[in-house]
Design an enzyme around this catalytic site. Sequence first.
Site, short mmCIF file in Angstrom:
data_model
loop_
_atom_site.label_atom_id
_atom_site.label_comp_id
_atom_site.label_asym_id
_atom_site.label_seq_id
_atom_site.Cartn_x
_atom_site.Cartn_y
_atom_site.Cartn_z
N VAL A 216 0.86 -1.19 0.00
CA VAL A 216 0.00 0.00 0.00
C VAL A 216 0.90 1.23 0.00
O VAL A 216 1.65 1.46 0.95
CB VAL A 216 -0.94 0.01 1.22
CG1 VAL A 216 -1.81 1.25 1.21
CG2 VAL A 216 -1.78 -1.25 1.25
N ASP A 217 0.79 2.04 -1.06
CA ASP A 217 1.71 3.16 -1.23
C ASP A 217 0.94 4.37 -1.74
O ASP A 217 0.62 4.46 -2.92
CB ASP A 217 2.83 2.78 -2.20
CG ASP A 217 3.92 3.83 -2.25
OD1 ASP A 217 3.81 4.84 -1.54
OD2 ASP A 217 4.89 3.65 -3.01
N SER A 218 0.65 5.31 -0.85
CA SER A 218 -0.06 6.52 -1.27
C SER A 218 0.83 7.46 -2.07
O SER A 218 0.35 8.44 -2.64
CB SER A 218 -0.60 7.25 -0.03
OG SER A 218 0.47 7.65 0.82
#
Length: 417
Positions: A216-218
Amino acid sequence: MKVTVLTADERIVSLDVEPDELVENLKAILEVETQVPLAQQQLLFNGREIPNSSRLNAAGVGDNDLLMLVSARAASSPASAAPTDLGLNPDGSAINPIALIRHLRGDPNIMRQLQESNRELSQAISNDNVDLLQNILRQQHQQKLLMQQQRQREIDLMNADPFDVEAQKRIEEAIQQKNVDENWEAALEYNPEAFARVIMLYVDMEVNGFPLKAFVDSGAQSTIISKTCAERCGLLRLMDKRYRGIAKGVGQSEIVGRIHVAPLKIGKNFYPCSFTVLDQADLEFIFGLDMLRKHQCSIDLKDNVLRVGGGEISVPFLQENELPLHLHDDKRLEEPSSSGPSSSAVALHPPAPIHAPGGPVSSQDSNKRARTPQETQNDPKVQRLMELGFDRNTVVQALTLFNGNEELAASYLFGGF
């Protein structure tokens, strides 16, 4: 005034004395503090001995000055009249090592102290190893000389000309290093977790029915899947090769295509998701900002969960022991390679795709001439799309891709294709 006395055994004694105090009186105080007899004391200031009859201010000693106290046998001492076999040579080695070993082994208190403070020397004495004993004594003597030289340099530095540029530079470096050391010690005490490695955010997901660990990488602009992972999930047959381009971040990597829609299972729910396919072997799947925004996700670090759909689904972030070994690689997680894009900052800038005859784009506007980026720069459509949160270059490329069709460009920017 205050004076600091550094003894031969590296003890520091701070005293409050009168400026005109006799040196002999100061030595009497030091005899109580250090247990060194007054007759054996030599008090040095700036490398010169101060006689007992002098007064401190007359010898140039001022407030906060540093004095050195060395011990020497008085000339009238009987021990100095005759040489001893227990003495040391100028290089630090023993004059008579066998006699020294016998003397030390005969004193159990000394041997007990050596076992606690200098185990190597204690073993040499216990084993009657003369050569090892001499080597250790020489090494310790050299270390003592180096420390004395360092202390003398510090003394010279403190008494240097205040207008000397080099002296000021050394003082500044010493102060800066002291600040760094204090900051490091404070971090160890109050923020020790700062020295631990941070595990990146991974959750369990399923793509087209195949389980995987999703990163998960914003900071990643688009959701990314590797070509090998897409093949394993049975999605490579859906890859649109017209969307080739370059993914740019810290490095760059080749975009080999795009999968417009596929089922993504998070928790118990299924969500439609589109992927950008990269030809990069060291990443598998990145859940990027486009899908985070589309499915109203929030990263809750307090509860250590990823909330999807405004909170209807919550999936926990994985612990380190739940990750496969290849995801424990510190270099891949913390030092992105220059040959590939950083997983924490992937910005996608695909060029206009290759239009196959009769393809979906050309059939929509086959009678219109393709709009060039220069023609699109000042288009009001650009301003309206930029107000949605996209940068100018991305908007221009999207409008160029769809020949000025604002709705298709907006759908593309929001991941609808």
